[in-house]
Design a protein around this motif. Structure first.
Motif, PDB file in Angstrom:
ATOM      1  N   VAL A 157     -17.726  14.157 -10.663  1.00 32.25           N
ATOM      2  CA  VAL A 157     -17.197  12.923 -10.073  1.00 32.25           C
ATOM      3  C   VAL A 157     -17.651  11.752 -10.937  1.00 32.25           C
ATOM      4  N   HIS A 158     -16.721  10.872 -11.259  1.00 33.75           N
ATOM      5  CA  HIS A 158     -17.031   9.673 -12.039  1.00 33.75           C
ATOM      6  C   HIS A 158     -16.615   8.460 -11.209  1.00 33.75           C
ATOM      7  N   ALA A 159     -17.598   7.701 -10.762  1.00 32.65           N
ATOM      8  CA  ALA A 159     -17.344   6.565  -9.876  1.00 32.65           C
ATOM      9  C   ALA A 159     -17.613   5.255 -10.612  1.00 32.65           C
ATOM     10  N   ALA A 160     -16.558   4.517 -10.904  1.00 35.80           N
ATOM     11  CA  ALA A 160     -16.690   3.211 -11.555  1.00 35.80           C
ATOM     12  C   ALA A 160     -17.064   2.176 -10.500  1.00 35.80           C
ATOM     13  N   LEU A 161     -18.050   1.341 -10.807  1.00 33.79           N
ATOM     14  CA  LEU A 161     -18.633   0.432  -9.826  1.00 33.79           C
ATOM     15  C   LEU A 161     -18.126  -0.996 -10.056  1.00 33.79           C
ATOM     16  N   TYR A 162     -17.342  -1.485  -9.106  1.00 30.17           N
ATOM     17  CA  TYR A 162     -16.703  -2.793  -9.231  1.00 30.17           C
ATOM     18  C   TYR A 162     -17.237  -3.780  -8.202  1.00 30.17           C
ATOM     19  N   GLU A 163     -16.980  -5.057  -8.470  1.00 31.70           N
ATOM     20  CA  GLU A 163     -17.294  -6.095  -7.497  1.00 31.70           C
ATOM     21  C   GLU A 163     -16.217  -6.121  -6.413  1.00 31.70           C
ATOM     22  N   ILE A 164     -16.578  -6.660  -5.248  1.00 33.74           N
ATOM     23  CA  ILE A 164     -15.670  -6.689  -4.105  1.00 33.74           C
ATOM     24  C   ILE A 164     -14.336  -7.345  -4.463  1.00 33.74           C
ATOM     25  N   ASP A 165     -14.386  -8.456  -5.181  1.00 37.55           N
ATOM     26  CA  ASP A 165     -13.157  -9.199  -5.492  1.00 37.55           C
ATOM     27  C   ASP A 165     -12.190  -8.408  -6.370  1.00 37.55           C
ATOM     28  N   ASP A 166     -12.705  -7.429  -7.103  1.00 45.52           N
ATOM     29  CA  ASP A 166     -11.840  -6.638  -7.984  1.00 45.52           C
ATOM     30  C   ASP A 166     -10.844  -5.787  -7.203  1.00 45.52           C
ATOM     31  N   ARG A 167     -11.132  -5.557  -5.934  1.00 47.68           N
ATOM     32  CA  ARG A 167     -10.265  -4.669  -5.164  1.00 47.68           C
ATOM     33  C   ARG A 167      -8.957  -5.343  -4.757  1.00 47.68           C
ATOM     34  N   ARG A 168      -8.929  -6.657  -4.828  1.00 47.49           N
ATOM     35  CA  ARG A 168      -7.739  -7.386  -4.417  1.00 47.49           C
ATOM     36  C   ARG A 168      -6.535  -6.947  -5.252  1.00 47.49           C
ATOM     37  N   GLY A 169      -5.529  -6.447  -4.607  1.00 49.43           N
ATOM     38  CA  GLY A 169      -4.323  -6.027  -5.307  1.00 49.43           C
ATOM     39  C   GLY A 169      -4.397  -4.659  -5.957  1.00 49.43           C
ATOM     40  N   ALA A 170      -5.534  -3.963  -5.813  1.00 50.98           N
ATOM     41  CA  ALA A 170      -5.716  -2.690  -6.513  1.00 50.98           C
ATOM     42  C   ALA A 170      -4.752  -1.611  -6.028  1.00 50.98           C
ATOM     43  N   LEU A 171      -4.259  -1.720  -4.795  1.00 54.02           N
ATOM     44  CA  LEU A 171      -3.377  -0.693  -4.247  1.00 54.02           C
ATOM     45  C   LEU A 171      -1.903  -0.979  -4.485  1.00 54.02           C
ATOM     46  N   LYS A 172      -1.614  -2.101  -5.148  1.00 52.29           N
ATOM     47  CA  LYS A 172      -0.214  -2.411  -5.433  1.00 52.29           C
ATOM     48  C   LYS A 172       0.358  -1.434  -6.448  1.00 52.29           C
ATOM     49  N   ALA A 173       1.584  -0.982  -6.205  1.00 51.83           N
ATOM     50  CA  ALA A 173       2.255  -0.116  -7.169  1.00 51.83           C
ATOM     51  C   ALA A 173       2.713  -0.935  -8.364  1.00 51.83           C
ATOM     52  N   ARG A 174       2.914  -0.274  -9.493  1.00 56.52           N
ATOM     53  CA  ARG A 174       3.457  -0.959 -10.664  1.00 56.52           C
ATOM     54  C   ARG A 174       4.917  -1.331 -10.424  1.00 56.52           C
ATOM     55  N   ALA A 175       5.463  -2.090 -11.366  1.00 58.56           N
ATOM     56  CA  ALA A 175       6.859  -2.518 -11.233  1.00 58.56           C
ATOM     57  C   ALA A 175       7.807  -1.324 -11.173  1.00 58.56           C
ATOM     58  N   ASP A 176       7.420  -0.204 -11.830  1.00 61.29           N
ATOM     59  CA  ASP A 176       8.281   0.982 -11.808  1.00 61.29           C
ATOM     60  C   ASP A 176       8.038   1.865 -10.592  1.00 61.29           C
ATOM     61  N   GLY A 177       7.162   1.406  -9.683  1.00 61.97           N
ATOM     62  CA  GLY A 177       6.914   2.144  -8.451  1.00 61.97           C
ATOM     63  C   GLY A 177       5.772   3.132  -8.518  1.00 61.97           C
ATOM     64  N   LYS A 178       5.182   3.332  -9.700  1.00 62.06           N
ATOM     65  CA  LYS A 178       4.099   4.302  -9.839  1.00 62.06           C
ATOM     66  C   LYS A 178       2.828   3.788  -9.173  1.00 62.06           C
ATOM     67  N   VAL A 179       2.186   4.639  -8.376  1.00 61.16           N
ATOM     68  CA  VAL A 179       0.940   4.295  -7.693  1.00 61.16           C
ATOM     69  C   VAL A 179      -0.224   4.729  -8.575  1.00 61.16           C
ATOM     70  N   LEU A 180      -1.123   3.818  -8.901  1.00 59.23           N
ATOM     71  CA  LEU A 180      -2.243   4.115  -9.787  1.00 59.23           C
ATOM     72  C   LEU A 180      -3.534   4.421  -9.040  1.00 59.23           C
ATOM     73  N   ARG A 181      -3.603   4.044  -7.766  1.00 59.84           N
ATOM     74  CA  ARG A 181      -4.808   4.266  -6.959  1.00 59.84           C
ATOM     75  C   ARG A 181      -4.400   4.489  -5.507  1.00 59.84           C
ATOM     76  N   THR A 182      -5.231   5.225  -4.791  1.00 57.32           N
ATOM     77  CA  THR A 182      -4.988   5.353  -3.358  1.00 57.32           C
ATOM     78  C   THR A 182      -6.310   5.356  -2.620  1.00 57.32           C
ATOM     79  N   ASP A 183      -6.259   4.982  -1.351  1.00 61.00           N
ATOM     80  CA  ASP A 183      -7.468   4.952  -0.542  1.00 61.00           C
ATOM     81  C   ASP A 183      -7.579   6.246   0.268  1.00 61.00           C
ATOM     82  N   ILE A 184      -8.532   6.287   1.190  1.00 62.10           N
ATOM     83  CA  ILE A 184      -8.767   7.492   1.978  1.00 62.10           C
ATOM     84  C   ILE A 184      -7.527   7.886   2.766  1.00 62.10           C
TER      85      ILE A 184
END
Length: 208
Positions: free
Chosen positions: A166-193
């Motif tokens: 498991v490789h867990a990248a450690l980010y600041e709280i503000d970095d999560r804003r918008g992280a779940l948005k899909a790209r313009a082509d609809g591809k999802v790059l991240r998902t939550d639980i």
């Protein structure tokens, strides 16, 4: 003649992408190194032509085809196993709003793949302390920021969970804003639980 040249370049890119996909599936190579090695194998003296290198999307497409052709009997089960373990890790780290990315999310994960997460906290030290209190042995490194090269690299904690990397990248709280948005082509790059649970439920339904 221009059309012939274009077609030749497109065909070479496809061949490089297919060769790179084999390296990813068979050896666990990352896309960047697989792409470069495949280019050396196929282009030889022409490898200095950067316009012939395929993008990651084309390699991923070829990897899906490789999995379907050669790993159909084993890859879906391996993917389900990795997603199940990823969910366990994410649930254990729920207070840090974990997101899943990489091959385990996009569905191409095979025998050599590991789990890539992004965690969010006021301070990376909070995540360090939490994991150490759980007696998790950490190997610290750095990863590129998911927002791009103009952002500083982030600390990454690597550890074993149920014998899976498991490789867990450690980010600041503000970095999560918008992280779940899909790209313009609809591809999802991240998902939550919740998103990962949905993927697992869909896979389980498909096998019934």
């Amino acid at each position: 003649m221009m059309n012939d040249a274009f077609d030749d370049s497109a065909q070479l890119r496809l061949e490089i992408a297919a060769a790179a996909a084999r390296l990813v599936a068979q050896d666990g190579a990352d896309y960047g190194s697989a792409k470069r090695k495949a280019a050396r194998q196929i282009l030889g003296e022409q490898q200095g032509r950067p316009n012939l290198l395929p993008d990651d999307e084309l390699i991923e497409e070829q990897l899906r085809q490789y999995n379907a052709l050669f790993l159909a009997d084993s890859q879906p089960a391996r993917l389900f196993q990795l997603r199940t373990i990823a969910l366990q890790v994410m649930e254990a780290l729920e207070q840090f709003q974990p997101l899943l990315s990489g091959a385990v999310l996009n569905g191409t994960a095979g025998p050599h793949d590991e789990i890539y997460l992004q965690l969010f906290a006021e301070s990376a030290k909070d995540i360090h302390i939490f994991l150490l209190n759980k007696n998790v042995l950490l190997d610290m490194s750095e990863s590129p920021h998911f927002k791009g090269a103009r952002y500083d690299a982030v600390e990454t904690a690597s550890f074993l969970w149920k014998n899976e990397g498991v490789h867990a990248a450690l980010y600041e709280i503000d970095d999560r804003r918008g992280a779940l948005k899909a790209r313009a082509d609809g591809k999802v790059l991240r998902t939550d639980i919740a998103g990962l649970r949905s993927l697992l439920a869909s896979a389980a339904t498909a096998t019934e």
